[in-house]
Design an enzyme around this catalytic site. Structure first.
Site, PDB file in Angstrom:
ATOM      1  N   PRO A   2       0.829  -1.180   0.067  1.00 14.40           N
ATOM      2  CA  PRO A   2      -0.122  -0.108  -0.015  1.00 14.40           C
ATOM      3  C   PRO A   2       0.719   1.167   0.020  1.00 14.40           C
ATOM      4  O   PRO A   2       1.749   1.371   0.743  1.00 14.40           O
ATOM      5  CB  PRO A   2      -0.785  -0.012   1.365  1.00 14.40           C
ATOM      6  CG  PRO A   2      -0.659  -1.610   1.614  1.00 14.40           C
ATOM      7  CD  PRO A   2       0.641  -2.046   1.251  1.00 14.40           C
ATOM      8  N   GLU A   3       0.611   2.273  -0.668  1.00 13.98           N
ATOM      9  CA  GLU A   3       1.093   3.571  -0.943  1.00 13.98           C
ATOM     10  C   GLU A   3       0.136   4.357  -0.516  1.00 13.98           C
ATOM     11  O   GLU A   3      -0.901   3.873   0.015  1.00 13.98           O
ATOM     12  CB  GLU A   3       1.714   3.838  -2.170  1.00 13.98           C
ATOM     13  CG  GLU A   3       2.684   2.913  -2.707  1.00 13.98           C
ATOM     14  CD  GLU A   3       3.846   3.824  -3.455  1.00 13.98           C
ATOM     15  OE1 GLU A   3       3.757   4.957  -3.474  1.00 13.98           O
ATOM     16  OE2 GLU A   3       4.460   3.291  -4.442  1.00 13.98           O
TER      17      GLU A   3
END
Length: 270
Positions: A2-3
């Site tokens: 996840p960014e």
DNA sequence: ATTGACTCCTGATGGC
DNA sequence: TGCCATCAGGAGTCAA
């Protein structure tokens, strides 16, 4: 992986199920996460969730007595399901609500975290030196220009540094540098104000676009395997070593910068 | 002060 | 088909 966009979409996805609801029980099945203090976390029980917020890639589940501070690490996912549904593999934390639903934290690689921030204690160490949020007006070309003067380290490493700006991970660093025509290996201190302006705009745009696309998958959070995923985002350089650049047909090259895989077009980026 | 190497972990991938 | 070995990657820690 996840960014920031994935974390933001996760927040938007779970918030409606949590806000205004009372936490009944918190079960930590796997305390071997990056950081977790299972006893502290229990302090949230029987308290109402006032809001779900985000700072950098941290999610805050806020109550009157403190906040659960969660990080998805590399592979973390959240989903909201009926409390009586059985656990799945790598479901490490279950936050049960009085509504009969539960928030489940699943994290195969266990780089994720769940900490407790008391309002009467100083901010957690990990929250103290965070730079501006990229999608606010506090983040602009002047921030990058000023902080980079004299720096010899690569501009890619620089924009991925949390003290400079939060939430720019490897994928979006690669993409925004490509869009800005900046060679990721270039010394941060040798990038002009004009080019930082372009870079700032592209960082904002690429993140905002990813969040927008993620918004279409929000309903997935109410399903069995909540998965904000990477959406269907079209990546121009990341993971495309050897492919042709879509702009100039030159090959996309990969190099390692600061232990991170880096992709750039040999012709478009200077 | 900075910078770089190392660390946690599992799943995906590639070679044989 | 299975069995390694390798790699990815956020972000703190430690050493140079």
């Amino acid at each position: 992986m996840p960014e920031l966009p994935e974390v933001e979409v996760t927040k938007q996805g779970i918030a409606p199920f949590l806000e205004g609801k009372i936490i009944d029980k918190i079960v930590v099945h796997q305390p071997q996460l990056r950081w977790i203090v299972p006893d502290d976390v229990q302090l949230a029980c029987q308290h109402k969730i006032n809001s779900v917020t985000r700072r950098a890639k941290y999610l805050f589940i806020n109550t009157d007595v403190g906040a659960l501070v969660m990080h998805l690490g590399m592979s973390g996912k959240m989903r909201v399901v009926d409390s009586n549904l059985p656990r799945k593999k790598h479901d490490h934390i279950e936050i049960e609500l009085q509504t009969g639903k539960k928030l489940v934290f699943n994290d195969a690689r266990r780089f994720g975290s769940c900490l407790w921030q008391s309002p009467t204690q100083p901010p957690l160490k990990i929250l103290r030196s965070l730079g501006p949020e990229p999608l606010t007006d506090e983040f602009d070309e002047n921030v990058l220009f000023r902080r980079s003067r004299g720096k010899l380290s690569p501009v890619k490493t620089f924009i991925m540094s949390n003290e400079v700006v939060v939430g720019v991970g490897n994928i979006y660093a690669n993409e925004s540098l490509f869009l800005s025509g900046i060679d990721p290996r270039r010394a941060a201190g040798k990038v002009s104000l004009k080019r930082y302006k372009l870079l700032t705009e592209n960082i904002k745009q690429v993140l905002a676009k990813a969040i927008e696309q993620g918004g279409t998958t929000l309903k997935d959070f109410a399903q069995a395997d909540g998965n904000p995923g990477y959406f269907a985002q079209h990546l121009l350089v990341y993971g495309r070593a050897g492919d042709e650049c879509e702009v100039c047909q030159s090959p996309i090259r990969s190099v390692v910068i600061g232990q991170r895989n880096t992709f750039y077009c040999v012709k478009c980026q200077k």
